[in-house]
Design a protein around this motif. Sequence first.
Motif, PDB file in Angstrom:
ATOM      1  N   ILE A 156       6.574  -2.949   7.926  1.00  0.00           N
ATOM      2  CA  ILE A 156       7.252  -3.278   6.704  1.00  0.00           C
ATOM      3  C   ILE A 156       5.920  -4.487   6.317  1.00  0.00           C
ATOM      4  N   ASN A 157       6.565  -5.287   5.326  1.00  0.00           N
ATOM      5  CA  ASN A 157       6.016  -6.625   4.179  1.00  0.00           C
ATOM      6  C   ASN A 157       6.986  -7.891   5.106  1.00  0.00           C
ATOM      7  N   LYS A 158       6.292  -8.710   6.063  1.00  0.00           N
ATOM      8  CA  LYS A 158       7.582  -9.710   7.265  1.00  0.00           C
ATOM      9  C   LYS A 158       8.266  -9.993   5.999  1.00  0.00           C
ATOM     10  N   SER A 159       8.236 -10.687   4.338  1.00  0.00           N
ATOM     11  CA  SER A 159       8.506 -11.415   3.148  1.00  0.00           C
ATOM     12  C   SER A 159       9.827 -10.918   2.913  1.00  0.00           C
ATOM     13  N   SER A 160       9.931  -9.388   3.300  1.00  0.00           N
ATOM     14  CA  SER A 160      10.821  -9.141   3.236  1.00  0.00           C
ATOM     15  C   SER A 160      12.172  -9.215   3.666  1.00  0.00           C
ATOM     16  N   ILE A 161      11.914 -10.158   5.009  1.00  0.00           N
ATOM     17  CA  ILE A 161      12.965 -10.651   5.697  1.00  0.00           C
ATOM     18  C   ILE A 161      12.929 -11.939   5.591  1.00  0.00           C
ATOM     19  N   VAL A 162      14.918 -11.320   5.047  1.00  0.00           N
ATOM     20  CA  VAL A 162      15.094 -12.987   4.468  1.00  0.00           C
ATOM     21  C   VAL A 162      16.221 -13.697   5.545  1.00  0.00           C
ATOM     22  N   GLY A 163      17.032 -12.750   7.065  1.00  0.00           N
ATOM     23  CA  GLY A 163      17.702 -13.376   7.247  1.00  0.00           C
ATOM     24  C   GLY A 163      17.998 -12.613   8.367  1.00  0.00           C
ATOM     25  N   GLY A 192       0.446  -1.186   0.216  1.00  0.00           N
ATOM     26  CA  GLY A 192       0.014   0.000  -0.167  1.00  0.00           C
ATOM     27  C   GLY A 192       1.350   1.557  -0.328  1.00  0.00           C
ATOM     28  N   THR A 193       0.681   2.038   1.019  1.00  0.00           N
ATOM     29  CA  THR A 193       1.388   3.943   1.079  1.00  0.00           C
ATOM     30  C   THR A 193       1.767   3.468   2.119  1.00  0.00           C
ATOM     31  N   LEU A 194       3.208   4.140   2.296  1.00  0.00           N
ATOM     32  CA  LEU A 194       4.255   4.509   3.672  1.00  0.00           C
ATOM     33  C   LEU A 194       4.279   5.976   3.390  1.00  0.00           C
ATOM     34  N   LEU A 195       4.450   6.662   4.213  1.00  0.00           N
ATOM     35  CA  LEU A 195       4.325   8.316   4.576  1.00  0.00           C
ATOM     36  C   LEU A 195       4.376   8.767   3.044  1.00  0.00           C
ATOM     37  N   THR A 229      18.741   4.890  18.176  1.00  0.00           N
ATOM     38  CA  THR A 229      17.647   5.983  18.334  1.00  0.00           C
ATOM     39  C   THR A 229      18.163   7.154  17.223  1.00  0.00           C
ATOM     40  N   SER A 230      16.933   7.807  17.462  1.00  0.00           N
ATOM     41  CA  SER A 230      16.870   9.569  16.681  1.00  0.00           C
ATOM     42  C   SER A 230      15.706  10.051  16.930  1.00  0.00           C
ATOM     43  N   ASP A 231      16.094  11.734  16.775  1.00  0.00           N
ATOM     44  CA  ASP A 231      15.274  12.694  17.500  1.00  0.00           C
ATOM     45  C   ASP A 231      14.549  13.047  16.565  1.00  0.00           C
ATOM     46  N   LYS A 232      14.030  12.019  15.482  1.00  0.00           N
ATOM     47  CA  LYS A 232      13.059  12.418  14.112  1.00  0.00           C
ATOM     48  C   LYS A 232      11.587  12.029  15.694  1.00  0.00           C
ATOM     49  N   LYS A 233      10.787  13.162  15.473  1.00  0.00           N
ATOM     50  CA  LYS A 233       9.075  13.704  15.805  1.00  0.00           C
ATOM     51  C   LYS A 233       8.865  12.517  15.940  1.00  0.00           C
ATOM     52  N   THR A 234       8.294  11.539  14.847  1.00  0.00           N
ATOM     53  CA  THR A 234       7.010  10.859  14.696  1.00  0.00           C
ATOM     54  C   THR A 234       7.908   8.900  15.348  1.00  0.00           C
ATOM     55  N   LYS A 235       6.574   8.090  15.478  1.00  0.00           N
ATOM     56  CA  LYS A 235       7.712   6.834  15.887  1.00  0.00           C
ATOM     57  C   LYS A 235       7.622   6.133  14.723  1.00  0.00           C
ATOM     58  N   ILE A 236       6.640   6.696  13.270  1.00  0.00           N
ATOM     59  CA  ILE A 236       7.325   5.318  12.340  1.00  0.00           C
ATOM     60  C   ILE A 236       8.138   6.057  11.496  1.00  0.00           C
ATOM     61  N   LEU A 237       9.245   6.781  11.977  1.00  0.00           N
ATOM     62  CA  LEU A 237      10.077   7.190  11.574  1.00  0.00           C
ATOM     63  C   LEU A 237      10.776   7.232  12.468  1.00  0.00           C
ATOM     64  N   GLN A 238      11.488   7.495  13.901  1.00  0.00           N
ATOM     65  CA  GLN A 238      12.018   6.495  14.595  1.00  0.00           C
ATOM     66  C   GLN A 238      11.816   5.391  14.334  1.00  0.00           C
ATOM     67  N   GLU A 239      11.196   4.451  14.523  1.00  0.00           N
ATOM     68  CA  GLU A 239      11.048   2.882  13.731  1.00  0.00           C
ATOM     69  C   GLU A 239      11.428   2.818  11.881  1.00  0.00           C
ATOM     70  N   LEU A 240      11.406   3.366  11.445  1.00  0.00           N
ATOM     71  CA  LEU A 240      12.229   3.535  10.242  1.00  0.00           C
ATOM     72  C   LEU A 240      13.964   4.344   9.974  1.00  0.00           C
ATOM     73  N   ASN A 241      14.337   4.325  10.686  1.00  0.00           N
ATOM     74  CA  ASN A 241      14.865   4.837  10.847  1.00  0.00           C
ATOM     75  C   ASN A 241      16.741   3.326  11.256  1.00  0.00           C
TER      76      ASN A 241
END
Length: 283
Positions: free
Chosen positions: A202-209, A20-23, A121-133
Motif C-alpha cells: 500500500i501507499n504510505k501516504s494513505s496512512i493518515v492516523g 500501479g497494479t494490485l492483484l 490471521t487467515s487461511d489465505k494461501k498467498t503472502k499478499i492475501l494474508q497481508e491485505l486481509n
Amino acid sequence: MDNNFARFKAFYKTASLWSGTLLGLEQFGLSNFNFDHLEDKESLDLPVIPQGTLLGKRAEYFFRFCVEQSNNYDLVLSNVQVFKGKITIGELDYIIRHKRTNATIHVELVYKFYIYNPTITSDKKTKILQELNKYQGPNGRDNLVRKLEHLKNQQLPLLYAPETNKLLKGYHIDVTQIKQKVCFLAHVFIPHQFWSHKFEYINKSSIVGYYYRYQAFAKAETTHSYFLPEKYAWKMLPQELPTSYTFNEILELTKESLQRGFAPLIWMQLLESKTFESFFVVK
C-alpha cells in the motif's frame, strides 16, 4: 484559497491505496486529473449533495466533479444501471475519455476507511492475501480482500455482460476498446507502534492516523481538546468544530458509540501546539 476550493482540494488529494497494479487491478489515481487551470479561481460551485448522503455516495459526487473540472478528461457516462429484463444486474460507476488520446476508461470508484490489524490471521494461501486481509473497516464489518475480490469477480466483469454491450452500443461505445481501472481511495489507521513499520503493497501516504482499543484509550487521559466529526466530515482535514469535549466527556461518548456498534473517529487538538491528531477508537 476559498473554502469551497479547499474542500475540493482535500478530496482530490486523497491518496490511492496502492500504485500501479494490485492483484490484477490497475489503479486510476485522482492525480491523473489536471486542475492547474483552477488554482487561481476565486470561487468554485461544489456539487449539491443531499443532507444525509452516505460517505461513499458523497465521494461519487466529488469524483464526477473531478472529471468535469479537469482539463484533460471528459465524462462520457456515470452511474449507469444495467438491466436484465426488469431486474438490475449492476451499475457501471464511470466511463471517461481522455481529451487528447481519446482513450476510453471504465472506472470503478471505492472510498474506504480501514484500520490495519496486525493480529489478524487467515487461511489465505498467498503472502499478499494474508497481508491485505489485515485491513478491515473500523467496525469489523468490512474487509479489503473481500472488496478486491468483489471488484474482480462482480463489478468489473459487468462491462462485458451482453446487456451492458447492448446498452453501450446505444451510446456508440465499443466495449472492446474500453480499458478498466479502479479508483481505490483509502484512509488507513494503524496501531501507534507501527509508525516505523514498512507496509507492503500500500501507499504510505494513505496512512493518515492511528487507532486505540477502547481499554487502552481509557488509560490515555490528556488535557487536550477533543472533537467528534460527523461521518460525512471524516474525509476533511482535522479542524476545530463548534463543540469540543474533555477527555472524560469524549470517553463516555466513545463508550456509547461502541455499544451501538460504531467505532468513532476522533480529532484531538494538542493544547500547546494547536495541531491535530486523528484516530479511531475500536472495541
